[in-house]
Design a protein around this motif. Sequence first.
Motif, PDB file in Angstrom:
ATOM      1  N   UNK A 172       0.887  -1.097   0.214  1.00 21.26           N
ATOM      2  CA  UNK A 172      -0.138  -0.065   0.105  1.00 21.26           C
ATOM      3  C   UNK A 172       0.785   1.363  -0.104  1.00 21.26           C
ATOM      4  N   UNK A 173       2.097   1.324   0.735  1.00 23.14           N
ATOM      5  CA  UNK A 173       2.854   2.240   0.632  1.00 23.14           C
ATOM      6  C   UNK A 173       3.406   2.543  -0.744  1.00 23.14           C
ATOM      7  N   UNK A 176       0.919   4.517  -2.533  1.00 23.29           N
ATOM      8  CA  UNK A 176       0.857   5.860  -2.211  1.00 23.29           C
ATOM      9  C   UNK A 176       1.827   6.507  -2.948  1.00 23.29           C
ATOM     10  N   UNK A 179       0.761   7.141  -6.518  1.00 22.82           N
ATOM     11  CA  UNK A 179      -0.025   8.292  -6.387  1.00 22.82           C
ATOM     12  C   UNK A 179       0.330   9.770  -6.178  1.00 22.82           C
ATOM     13  N   UNK A 180       1.460   9.730  -5.427  1.00 25.05           N
ATOM     14  CA  UNK A 180       2.055  11.169  -5.343  1.00 25.05           C
ATOM     15  C   UNK A 180       2.874  11.478  -6.473  1.00 25.05           C
ATOM     16  N   UNK A 230       1.514  17.217   1.869  1.00 29.99           N
ATOM     17  CA  UNK A 230       0.465  15.858   1.704  1.00 29.99           C
ATOM     18  C   UNK A 230      -0.981  16.736   1.857  1.00 29.99           C
ATOM     19  N   UNK A 234      -5.513  10.500   4.869  1.00 27.45           N
ATOM     20  CA  UNK A 234      -4.749   9.388   5.214  1.00 27.45           C
ATOM     21  C   UNK A 234      -3.579   9.290   5.119  1.00 27.45           C
ATOM     22  N   UNK A 235      -2.764   9.776   4.113  1.00 36.87           N
ATOM     23  CA  UNK A 235      -1.458   9.834   3.761  1.00 36.87           C
ATOM     24  C   UNK A 235      -0.565  10.568   4.699  1.00 36.87           C
ATOM     25  N   UNK A 237      -1.829  11.184   7.984  1.00 36.08           N
ATOM     26  CA  UNK A 237      -1.771  10.279   9.343  1.00 36.08           C
ATOM     27  C   UNK A 237      -0.948   9.205   9.218  1.00 36.08           C
ATOM     28  N   UNK A 238      -0.720   8.740   8.073  1.00 34.22           N
ATOM     29  CA  UNK A 238       0.070   7.578   7.778  1.00 34.22           C
ATOM     30  C   UNK A 238       1.769   8.158   8.118  1.00 34.22           C
ATOM     31  N   UNK A 239       2.162   9.426   7.597  1.00 36.34           N
ATOM     32  CA  UNK A 239       3.403   9.751   7.463  1.00 36.34           C
ATOM     33  C   UNK A 239       3.536  10.151   8.970  1.00 36.34           C
ATOM     34  N   UNK A 241       2.362   8.676  11.792  1.00 38.88           N
ATOM     35  CA  UNK A 241       2.444   7.725  12.780  1.00 38.88           C
ATOM     36  C   UNK A 241       3.771   6.667  12.671  1.00 38.88           C
ATOM     37  N   UNK A 242       4.004   6.730  11.207  1.00 40.77           N
ATOM     38  CA  UNK A 242       5.201   6.055  10.864  1.00 40.77           C
ATOM     39  C   UNK A 242       6.423   6.969  11.302  1.00 40.77           C
TER      40      UNK A 242
ATOM     41  N   UNK B 169       9.664   4.324   4.909  1.00 41.37           N
ATOM     42  CA  UNK B 169       8.460   3.662   5.774  1.00 41.37           C
ATOM     43  C   UNK B 169       8.323   2.351   5.593  1.00 41.37           C
ATOM     44  N   UNK B 211      -2.680  -5.647  -4.418  1.00 45.21           N
ATOM     45  CA  UNK B 211      -3.089  -5.543  -3.086  1.00 45.21           C
ATOM     46  C   UNK B 211      -3.869  -6.801  -2.506  1.00 45.21           C
ATOM     47  N   UNK B 241      -4.270   2.819  10.724  1.00 39.66           N
ATOM     48  CA  UNK B 241      -4.413   3.837   9.640  1.00 39.66           C
ATOM     49  C   UNK B 241      -4.323   3.306   8.197  1.00 39.66           C
TER      50      UNK B 241
END
Lengths: 252, 252
Positions: A172-173, A176, A179-180, A230, A234-235, A237-239, A241-242, B169, B211, B241
């Motif tokens: 999933x990363x 992301x 997508x970026x 960002x 979601x991206x 929040x992921x950034x 917490x990681x 990450x 996925x 998340x």
Amino acid sequence: MISICILGSGNVAQQLVSAFEKADNIQLVQVFSRKQNAISTLSKSVSIIQDYNQLEPVDLIIIVVSDDAIVNVSEQIPFQNKLVVHTSGSVSMESLSDANRKGVFYPLQTLSKTKEINFMEVPLCIEAETNSDLKLLHQVASAISNNVYEIDSNQRKSLHIAAVFVNNFANHLFQIGKEICIKQGVSFEILKPLIFETANKINTLSPKDAQTGPAKRNDTTTINKHLDFLSNPNHKEIYKILTKSIIDNGKL
Amino acid sequence: MISICILGSGNVAQQLVSAFEKADNIQLVQVFSRKQNAISTLSKSVSIIQDYNQLEPVDLIIIVVSDDAIVNVSEQIPFQNKLVVHTSGSVSMESLSDANRKGVFYPLQTLSKTKEINFMEVPLCIEAETNSDLKLLHQVASAISNNVYEIDSNQRKSLHIAAVFVNNFANHLFQIGKEICIKQGVSFEILKPLIFETANKINTLSPKDAQTGPAKRNDTTTINKHLDFLSNPNHKEIYKILTKSIIDNGKL
């Protein structure tokens, strides 16, 4: 010669069928599949059955269906005291029907129907109630893989959760990242060598020693610039917490 | 023959030095390094300097230092109108000293001093203020890499953030996987083939198509079991998340 039936026709079943058809000392006798043509690579010596009453009394019955169907399928098997195993990472061995001897035959790999895999490299985690059944599973597993591990149900649960992190979440990363890139008109191709090298590095370095980046350096200027950039919540929040987890880890 | 000086002696500088020493039509003239023996592979024709006034007026000066030192180093260069580039993903081209012509020479890869890399496969992202400087950077980049991309500062910023997701990450997820295994006495070796295959899959499938897992299936029973199992609060938040993000993504 060990005789085997496979119950199921999804991705994992398909890969197991291919592996067993190439293996020495294994006779794949039947595949249970609701769809007649679900297994594309099947040789003529293997019959497709669609009724549990047609099952032959083989040495090993492997249930390869979705987690929530395993118990029900195990209860349909019209035998007593045969060795019946499932291939799931998250279902306990005990939950199989008590009518037969129980075991687990869990391939720890991401298996797609479309992408052929070298099964000899797939780690196979086996578990059984008795030493003689464990020995039989070891023989079967060794016929198709060079990486056979005896793993109990608790360890298997950990492995399955670890696999969610290193496979499902890592993938999933990658999405992301894609997508970026695409949002700025940059091809995802540019990122691919970095992704391959990220995985390859663990051959020579532990993940902790391989860790780099703004979180590892506790570089709050860059971290804040990235968070501003960002827009997907979601991206973001992921950034966060990681980054926190990498920083906390550095303090250990 | 294009003459080059490299200012810096860290991981990236070391890898660039090795690459340029093997390249055709490139003459590496000097390396600026505070430590005399920092670059282990240096041939005798390249001199190490420790004073900016010793710098020779080469065709291209490459600043390879940490992000927060780039501007200061660019101001020490005792020339006017020379081409000076940095190698950072997150520093803008404009921030370089106005005394010289500006550019960027950004290798998008995770480079360790200890792990030798095939530089020909490293994507090199170049940027310059003029077409003639861009042409020169293209020549230099093509001498050491088969993957040269013209990328502007905005695109480079996106790429750098995307790289944090797919490299920093993802690597941290590998570490979490390792910790979960070790806690149950399971060797991290079992997970390695899965990690390699997770990366290799993007050669044939887009990350979205690749996925799999409980989040993708929206399998709340398994998700809740996994959350109950995780005791580290950071791991629990990361699981939540990323699961949410995969589920939200499936709805698009």
